[in-house]
Design an enzyme around this catalytic site. Structure first.
Site, PDB file in Angstrom:
ATOM      1  CG  HIS A 239      -2.055  -1.178   1.158  1.00  0.00           C
ATOM      2  ND1 HIS A 239      -3.293  -0.645   0.905  1.00  0.00           N
ATOM      3  CD2 HIS A 239      -2.081  -2.250   1.255  1.00  0.00           C
ATOM      4  CE1 HIS A 239      -3.980  -1.721   0.750  1.00  0.00           C
ATOM      5  NE2 HIS A 239      -3.237  -2.852   1.069  1.00  0.00           N
TER       6      HIS A 239
ATOM      7  CG  ASP B 120       0.252   9.212   0.715  1.00  0.00           C
ATOM      8  OD1 ASP B 120       0.181   8.060   1.202  1.00  0.00           O
ATOM      9  OD2 ASP B 120      -0.460  10.255   1.276  1.00  0.00           O
TER      10      ASP B 120
HETATM   11  P1  ADQ Z   1      -3.099   5.929   4.761  1.00  0.00           P
HETATM   12  O1  ADQ Z   1      -1.762   6.617   4.737  1.00  0.00           O
HETATM   13  O2  ADQ Z   1      -3.690   5.674   6.041  1.00  0.00           O
HETATM   14  O3  ADQ Z   1      -3.281   4.650   3.973  1.00  0.00           O
HETATM   15  P2  ADQ Z   1      -4.850   7.325   2.950  1.00  0.00           P
HETATM   16  O4  ADQ Z   1      -4.958   6.556   1.506  1.00  0.00           O
HETATM   17  O5  ADQ Z   1      -4.743   8.941   2.612  1.00  0.00           O
HETATM   18  O6  ADQ Z   1      -3.674   6.959   3.838  1.00  0.00           O
HETATM   19  O7  ADQ Z   1      -6.321   7.102   3.944  1.00  0.00           O
HETATM   20  C1  ADQ Z   1      -6.685   5.889   4.062  1.00  0.00           C
HETATM   21  C2  ADQ Z   1      -8.284   5.960   4.497  1.00  0.00           C
HETATM   22  O8  ADQ Z   1      -8.312   6.542   5.739  1.00  0.00           O
HETATM   23  C3  ADQ Z   1      -9.107   7.083   3.630  1.00  0.00           C
HETATM   24  O9  ADQ Z   1     -10.234   6.324   3.586  1.00  0.00           O
HETATM   25  C4  ADQ Z   1      -9.091   8.263   4.387  1.00  0.00           C
HETATM   26  O10 ADQ Z   1     -10.635   8.913   4.384  1.00  0.00           O
HETATM   27  C5  ADQ Z   1      -9.186   7.717   6.089  1.00  0.00           C
HETATM   28  N1  ADQ Z   1      -8.528   8.904   6.893  1.00  0.00           N
HETATM   29  C6  ADQ Z   1      -7.336   9.673   6.531  1.00  0.00           C
HETATM   30  N2  ADQ Z   1      -7.184  10.562   7.701  1.00  0.00           N
HETATM   31  C7  ADQ Z   1      -8.299  10.341   8.444  1.00  0.00           C
HETATM   32  C8  ADQ Z   1      -8.935  11.228   9.501  1.00  0.00           C
HETATM   33  N3  ADQ Z   1      -7.992  12.156   9.903  1.00  0.00           N
HETATM   34  N4  ADQ Z   1     -10.144  10.975  10.036  1.00  0.00           N
HETATM   35  C9  ADQ Z   1     -10.988   9.823   9.426  1.00  0.00           C
HETATM   36  N5  ADQ Z   1     -10.451   9.115   8.152  1.00  0.00           N
HETATM   37  C10 ADQ Z   1      -9.201   9.314   7.649  1.00  0.00           C
HETATM   38  C11 ADQ Z   1      -2.027   3.723   3.264  1.00  0.00           C
HETATM   39  C12 ADQ Z   1      -1.226   4.483   2.298  1.00  0.00           C
HETATM   40  C13 ADQ Z   1      -1.707   5.200   1.497  1.00  0.00           C
HETATM   41  C14 ADQ Z   1      -2.919   4.417   0.421  1.00  0.00           C
HETATM   42  C15 ADQ Z   1      -3.914   3.614   1.450  1.00  0.00           C
HETATM   43  C16 ADQ Z   1      -4.726   2.745   0.778  1.00  0.00           C
HETATM   44  O11 ADQ Z   1      -0.215   5.168   3.026  1.00  0.00           O
HETATM   45  O12 ADQ Z   1      -0.998   5.828   0.712  1.00  0.00           O
HETATM   46  O13 ADQ Z   1      -3.662   5.354  -0.482  1.00  0.00           O
HETATM   47  O14 ADQ Z   1      -2.909   2.827   2.474  1.00  0.00           O
HETATM   48  O15 ADQ Z   1      -4.105   1.852  -0.179  1.00  0.00           O
END
Ligand code: ADQ
Length: 470
Positions: free
Chosen positions: A158, A366
């Site tokens: 991921h 990211d």
């Molecule tokens: P994350 O680093 O967690 O994931 P992201 O893809 O932006 O980053 O978010 C994943 C989920 O978490 C999204 O559905 C988002 O809405 C939710 N989220 C993020 N911040 C939040 C908050 N403050 N409150 C509530 N919900 C929140 C990792 C990788 C990413 C990749 C994902 C999926 O780092 O690059 O996109 O996995 O593969």
């Protein structure tokens, strides 16, 4: 069709998969429901050795079994807090400066992978296909293979896969890549990540990569592919609209008193570029006095991994910056940055996205960044906001309607904010349409189904011996 076995560090509970969980949990659960199977991983609890060894705990929901185990304090410290989050996470996000390496933690990481794999073996059936998720579990297939498992096993990373020169900083880099070669299929978020893996294989592992992605390394053959994780855009659009006149949105709207709203939502993580983002926003206020008092940045960033030292530091840095900038530009009735250290429900976030004029998503690195995709999906097509997006998010390769920025270039980011704030309606609509089309073309279902289709089409290793496990 064989069952699907999903293994991830954390397992969403049956309730989470139906409620407020992010798209990933919902997407994976959808595939599990279709094929039937098991979702296996850590429960999130730190427990005694006796309780850990008694697991997995099984919970049934239709055709899906949720199988979870607790971790002992030592396992948690070495596997999760240590090697996964203090070594792999920073290095894979190009932050060698924040990484540490401890041999004992690496040994713990491998030990926990082997222990988890051993627990899973008992739940496996011969024609199951196994899908392992993310950096916590790189050696998982190797551990399964050493227990005689010959089922097809795929891995999806991921987060970014770093360029070889960066990966070489982790002393057991070769063992890690060798472990990756035990999978049948490796999935990456972007072509850049896939290329970085191929570069390591050819330059540092004396392996070969054919034009169609067949890799031969460490005496094994495997395939790699790019599978861009997505969202279900129309569901998000519907959710954002449904909740647009709820209390939290009305309260925010009232408090803004007609000011423009810039929205940012992240986990509180140094890879997300939060300090750089606050400084670029400060620059907007500095360079464009007309925006002082007329634009507000709402940053939602609940703490994560707060027992890892680097995460305590980013929290302090950000609190300092928010305080400093607000001290400089606040008025009696105006606070430029509203920094909220809290978790919000998903539906609330989507409706807040819809209310805003700019989605400000500027990670330093990211894997994909689903927030960027969710922001686009949540917009009102009649009056959409503009996404300002870092070129270092995987999503930048797909969202050509966004204003792309380099998060290290504060002036460039500030200029993109100015442009977004003044963009006429027809240009915003055109950009939104382009991005919505991209999201629909490559939604979460496409990601999941194409990975699983490719995994199912792989030949079974040692199929002469009949597949399955001993
Ligand atoms: P994350 O680093 O967690 O994931 P992201 O893809 O932006 O980053 O978010 C994943 C989920 O978490 C999204 O559905 C988002 O809405 C939710 N989220 C993020 N911040 C939040 C908050 N403050 N409150 C509530 N919900 C929140 C990792 C990788 C990413 C990749 C994902 C999926 O780092 O690059 O996109 O996995 O593969």
């Amino acid at each position: 069709m064989g069952r699907l076995i999903v293994v991830s560090n954390r397992v969403a509970t049956p309730t989470e998969t139906k409620g407020s969980a992010g798209g990933l949990a919902v997407g994976v659960f959808g595939a599990l429901k279709d094929a039937g199977g098991v979702w296996f991983g850590w429960s999130g609890d730190v427990v005694s050795e006796t309780v850990a060894n008694a697991g997995p705990m099984l919970e049934q929901d239709g055709a899906v079994t949720f199988a979870t185990v607790g971790l002992t304090r030592k396992d948690y410290d070495q596997y999760y807090r240590g090697f996964s989050n203090a070594t792999l996470w920073p290095v894979f996000h190009y932050r060698n400066d924040l990484a540490r390496y401890e041999r004992e933690e690496y040994a713990g990481y491998r030990r926990v992978n082997a222990w988890l794999a051993h627990k899973l073996v008992k739940l496996l059936e011969p024609d199951d296909i196994i899908w392992i998720h993310d950096y916590h579990l790189i050696p998982f297939a190797e551990a399964l293979r050493s227990e005689g498992v010959t089922n097809r096993i795929g891995f999806f990373l991921h987060i970014p896969f770093p360029a070889p020169q960066i990966l070489l900083n982790i002393p057991p880099h070769e063992e890690l890549v060798k472990s990756m070669s035990c999978y049948d299929l490796l999935g990456f978020q972007t072509a850049t990540d896939q290329q970085a893996f191929h570069d390591y294989v050819t330059r540092h592992a004396r392996g070969t990569v054919s034009a169609d992605g067949l890799v031969e390394a460490f005496g094994r053959k495997l395939r790699t592919g790019v599978y861009r994780i997505g969202v279900f855009p129309d569901e998000i659009a519907e959710q954002a609209k449904r909740y647009e006149s709820r209390q939290h949105v009305l309260e925010l709207k009232q408090s803004l008193e007609g000011r423009k709203l810039v929205m940012s939502v992240d986990r509180l993580d140094y890879s997300k570029g939060l300090v750089e983002r606050f400084r670029a926003f400060e620059l907007l206020l500095e360079r464009s006095p007309e925006w002082r008092g007329n634009v507000t940045l709402v940053q939602i960033a609940p703490p994560t991994r707060s027992d890892v030292a680097t995460y305590q530091k980013i929290r302090q840095d950000l609190e300092y910056e928010a305080g400093r900038i607000n001290g400089r530009y606040s008025g009696l009735d105006y606070t430029p940055i509203r920094y909220l250290n809290q978790q919000y429900d998903r539906w609330k976030l989507m409706s807040l996205f819809r209310e805003s004029q700019i989605g400000f998503v500027t990670p330093l690195h990211d894997g994909m960044n689903l927030v960027a995709k969710e922001y686009v999906a949540a917009q009102n097509p009649d009056d959409p906001g503009v996404l300002v997006l870092s070129i270092f998010a995987g999503a930048a390769a797909e969202l050509s309607g966004a204003l792309l920025v380099n998060p290290h270039d504060a002036i460039g980011v500030c200029e993109a904010l100015q442009r977004a704030l003044q963009m006429p309606l027809d240009a915003r609509q055109r950009r939104h349409e382009i991005d919505m089309a991209a999201l629909r073309k490559n939604d979460l279902g496409v990601w999941r189904d194409s990975f699983l289709r490719d995994l199912r089409s792989m030949p079974v290793r040692g199929s002469g011996e009949g597949g399955g496990h001993k």
